[in-house]
Design a protein around this motif. Sequence first.
Motif, mmCIF file in Angstrom:
data_model
loop_
_atom_site.group_PDB
_atom_site.id
_atom_site.type_symbol
_atom_site.label_atom_id
_atom_site.label_comp_id
_atom_site.label_asym_id
_atom_site.label_seq_id
_atom_site.Cartn_x
_atom_site.Cartn_y
_atom_site.Cartn_z
ATOM 1 N N VAL A 40 1.247 -1.110 0.233
ATOM 2 C CA VAL A 40 -0.060 -0.354 -0.031
ATOM 3 C C VAL A 40 0.971 1.081 0.226
ATOM 4 C CG1 VAL A 40 -1.763 1.464 0.854
ATOM 5 C CG2 VAL A 40 -1.495 -1.263 0.968
ATOM 6 N N ASP A 41 0.855 2.022 -1.042
ATOM 7 C CA ASP A 41 1.546 3.947 -0.568
ATOM 8 C C ASP A 41 1.127 4.271 0.511
ATOM 9 O OD1 ASP A 41 2.586 5.795 -1.324
ATOM 10 O OD2 ASP A 41 1.760 5.919 -3.731
ATOM 11 N N MET A 42 2.108 3.916 1.141
ATOM 12 C CA MET A 42 1.902 5.092 2.066
ATOM 13 C C MET A 42 1.998 7.120 1.851
ATOM 14 S SD MET A 42 1.474 2.887 4.392
ATOM 15 C CE MET A 42 1.770 3.699 5.794
ATOM 16 N N ASP A 43 1.545 7.058 0.722
ATOM 17 C CA ASP A 43 2.417 8.519 0.583
ATOM 18 C C ASP A 43 0.548 9.189 0.626
ATOM 19 O OD1 ASP A 43 1.822 11.162 -0.508
ATOM 20 O OD2 ASP A 43 2.731 11.148 -2.541
ATOM 21 N N PRO A 44 0.275 10.190 1.779
ATOM 22 C CA PRO A 44 -0.294 10.253 2.324
ATOM 23 C C PRO A 44 -2.110 11.339 1.604
ATOM 24 C CG PRO A 44 0.801 11.827 3.559
ATOM 25 C CD PRO A 44 0.763 10.887 2.584
ATOM 26 N N PHE A 45 -0.878 11.341 0.302
ATOM 27 C CA PHE A 45 -2.095 12.450 -0.813
ATOM 28 C C PHE A 45 -2.218 11.410 -2.326
ATOM 29 C CE2 PHE A 45 0.699 15.691 1.880
ATOM 30 C CZ PHE A 45 -0.359 16.476 1.451
ATOM 31 N N SER A 46 -1.501 9.841 -2.186
ATOM 32 C CA SER A 46 -2.354 9.359 -2.992
ATOM 33 C C SER A 46 -2.084 8.252 -2.450
ATOM 34 C CB SER A 46 -0.180 8.990 -3.470
ATOM 35 O OG SER A 46 -1.114 7.776 -4.421
ATOM 36 N N ALA A 108 -18.187 10.912 -9.775
ATOM 37 C CA ALA A 108 -17.874 10.819 -8.070
ATOM 38 C C ALA A 108 -15.883 10.627 -8.534
ATOM 39 C CB ALA A 108 -17.700 9.183 -8.048
ATOM 40 N N LEU A 109 -15.580 11.973 -7.832
ATOM 41 C CA LEU A 109 -13.879 12.267 -7.321
ATOM 42 C C LEU A 109 -13.205 12.302 -6.317
ATOM 43 C CD1 LEU A 109 -14.632 15.987 -8.871
ATOM 44 C CD2 LEU A 109 -13.956 14.258 -10.415
ATOM 45 N N GLY A 110 -12.783 11.013 -6.173
ATOM 46 C CA GLY A 110 -11.918 11.435 -5.293
ATOM 47 C C GLY A 110 -11.199 12.848 -4.405
ATOM 48 N N THR A 111 -11.356 12.205 -2.797
ATOM 49 C CA THR A 111 -11.407 13.488 -2.293
ATOM 50 C C THR A 111 -9.510 13.728 -1.402
ATOM 51 O OG1 THR A 111 -12.429 12.556 -0.505
ATOM 52 C CG2 THR A 111 -13.353 14.419 -2.067
ATOM 53 N N GLY A 112 -8.825 12.256 -1.673
ATOM 54 C CA GLY A 112 -8.115 11.640 -0.630
ATOM 55 C C GLY A 112 -8.092 10.744 0.126
ATOM 56 N N PRO A 113 -9.539 11.455 1.104
ATOM 57 C CA PRO A 113 -8.921 10.316 2.595
ATOM 58 C C PRO A 113 -10.033 9.064 2.006
ATOM 59 C CG PRO A 113 -10.310 12.640 2.670
ATOM 60 C CD PRO A 113 -9.475 12.468 1.725
ATOM 61 N N LEU A 114 -9.950 7.885 2.879
ATOM 62 C CA LEU A 114 -10.638 6.934 2.302
ATOM 63 C C LEU A 114 -12.425 7.096 2.252
ATOM 64 C CD1 LEU A 114 -7.417 3.877 3.674
ATOM 65 C CD2 LEU A 114 -9.002 4.899 1.114
#
Length: 203
Positions: A40-46, A108-114
């Motif tokens: 899992v990518d740990m980048d908080p913005f990805s 539907a657009l991603g916002t960052g939070p899961l």
Amino acid sequence: MSARIEKLEALEAENRRLRNLLGSSEKMIERVLVAELISVDMDPFSRRIVLDKGARDGVSAGQALIGSNGVMGQIVQVGPFTSNALLITDPSHALPVQIHRNGLRAVALGTGPLNLLKLSHVPNHADVQVNDQVVTSGLGSRFLSGYPVGKVVRIRRNPGQPFADVYVEPSAQLERTREVLLVRSDPIIDQAQDETHAIWSGW
């Protein structure tokens, strides 16, 4: 004995997850492949993950990722043995959807939070309600229609603005799911292409 019991419990939990996945695949006419998350990518913005299936397993860019509860994302990069996927909550991800109750289409657009998506360009006067179920619309050629995406959890209508802010909670358990289904949404097309290739090869 304690170690054995823990191992059996882990295997039982894995079996339950796989049964849920296979249960969801029974509703699909597409070809599916079970894959497992290995990174899992740990980048908080990805919001990207790595799966244990690649080109040698028939994986290709653009394939949909489906969990036992709903849409998770799509394949964006494929290597020989592994592949990278973009989750629907990644800020760069966009997914054509519709409100199940009335067929209203949106993106539907991603916002960052899961745990949050945002529907773009929904008119202020549109018939959207909290708890409305959101599903894939089938537009965009990535996902067939009818896959669960999430439910509307918050609506903010802005006076004087043309569009409302509509937020959706994803159906898929993006932070917990370990196994996913990779879906080929074009089995009929592929079959026709294979047959055509065989005919031309015969000539």
